[in-house]
Design a protein around this motif. Structure first.
Motif, short mmCIF file in Angstrom:
data_model
loop_
_atom_site.label_atom_id
_atom_site.label_comp_id
_atom_site.label_asym_id
_atom_site.label_seq_id
_atom_site.Cartn_x
_atom_site.Cartn_y
_atom_site.Cartn_z
N ASP A 174 34.31 37.52 47.87
CA ASP A 174 35.44 38.44 47.82
C ASP A 174 36.29 38.26 46.56
OD1 ASP A 174 34.70 39.47 50.27
OD2 ASP A 174 35.99 38.11 51.40
N TYR A 175 36.00 37.22 45.77
CA TYR A 175 36.77 36.94 44.56
C TYR A 175 35.89 37.09 43.33
CZ TYR A 175 40.38 35.03 47.62
OH TYR A 175 41.35 34.88 48.58
N GLU A 176 36.52 37.44 42.21
CA GLU A 176 35.79 37.66 40.97
C GLU A 176 35.77 36.41 40.10
OE1 GLU A 176 37.54 40.94 38.99
OE2 GLU A 176 36.86 42.42 40.46
N GLY A 183 42.22 30.89 44.56
CA GLY A 183 42.27 32.33 44.65
C GLY A 183 42.69 32.82 43.28
N ALA A 184 43.65 33.71 43.23
CA ALA A 184 44.23 34.09 41.95
C ALA A 184 45.01 32.90 41.41
CB ALA A 184 45.14 35.30 42.13
N GLY A 199 44.89 29.60 49.41
CA GLY A 199 43.90 30.60 49.01
C GLY A 199 42.51 30.23 49.51
N LYS A 207 38.42 26.02 40.77
CA LYS A 207 37.19 26.80 40.67
C LYS A 207 36.04 25.91 40.22
CE LYS A 207 38.84 31.02 41.46
NZ LYS A 207 40.12 30.52 42.02
N THR A 220 44.53 26.85 38.93
CA THR A 220 43.60 27.32 39.94
C THR A 220 42.51 26.28 40.13
OG1 THR A 220 42.27 29.22 40.65
CG2 THR A 220 42.04 28.52 38.35
N PRO A 257 34.45 31.41 41.64
CA PRO A 257 34.87 31.16 43.02
C PRO A 257 33.66 30.82 43.88
CG PRO A 257 34.68 33.50 42.65
CD PRO A 257 34.38 32.85 41.33
N SER A 263 39.37 31.24 47.85
CA SER A 263 38.29 31.54 46.92
C SER A 263 37.23 30.45 46.87
CB SER A 263 38.84 31.78 45.51
OG SER A 263 39.22 30.58 44.90
#
Length: 211
Positions: free
Chosen positions: A186-188, A97-98, A130, A169, A167, A182, A132
């Motif tokens: 919903d995630y950037e 996530g973040a 999270g 990714k 994170t 991601p 993502s």
């Protein structure tokens, strides 16, 4: 009752070690002593050291649970052989996530059976939090097994460190720029400063435990 021959006892010790190590539960020398009712821990240690001398076990110095099966193949049945699992550290958590603070608190060890990496390559496990990476099948509470690498190929799912934050990714290269994508709309996409980015490794396995 007659005394069990030394060779027979040693074979029983090896079978106990083999079963426990394959289950990812390496015993201490004292646990071996208690399992066989030896009068002293030195007797248990002598059997284990003899198994090391025979090439059936290996010993990692400085660890209470430092015995492992030798890298030679472990006989299962007939001619079928597999390499013994490796015990890799489970270190804290990683954000899907973040960014999340990169914490390397040792939670324990995980047995990993992997022929994809060499015996000297470093592996570690991380807990995921999270969502993502949801669409890549990586969910909160999962454990990812990571192959520690300084760089990875484009498109690999990675654990990346930016400053003191980590994170998980999918890594994409766009010229000199690196993007962290991601697997959840919903995630950037993240575009960290390349000078601040460190790839810790590539995710090679995902584990999920059901309640």
């Amino acid at each position: 009752m007659g005394r069990t021959p030394t060779g027979q006892t040693r074979e029983q010790v090896f079978q106990l070690m083999r079963e426990r190590l394959l289950a990812g539960q390496p015993p201490t020398v004292r646990e071996v002593q208690e399992a066989f009712g030896f009068r002293s821990v030195q007797t248990a240690r002598a059997h284990l050291e003899a198994l090391v001398s025979e090439g059936r076990l290996e010993k990692q110095s400085g660890r209470a649970r430092g015995y492992r099966l030798a890298d030679a193949a472990v006989l299962l049945s007939g001619a079928d052989r597999i390499a013994p699992p490796r015990l890799v550290p489970l270190l804290g958590r990683v954000a899907a996530g973040a960014f999340g603070l990169a914490v390397e608190d040792l939670e324990g060890y995980l047995p990993v059976q992997s022929d994809r990496v060499g015996a000297n390559e470093e592996l570690f496990g991380l807990r995921v939090r999270g969502e993502s990476m949801r669409d890549a099948g990586i969910l909160p509470g999962d454990i990812v097994i990571v192959w520690r690498l300084p760089s990875v190929e484009d498109g690999a799912i990675v654990v990346a460190l930016v400053g003191e934050e980590a994170t998980i990714k999918r890594l994409r290269r766009r010229g000199d720029r690196i993007e962290l994508h991601p697997a959840n709309p919903d995630y950037e996409v993240m575009t960290p400063d390349p000078d601040a980015l460190q790839v810790l490794g590539r995710v090679i396995e995902v584990r999920r435990y059901l309640d």
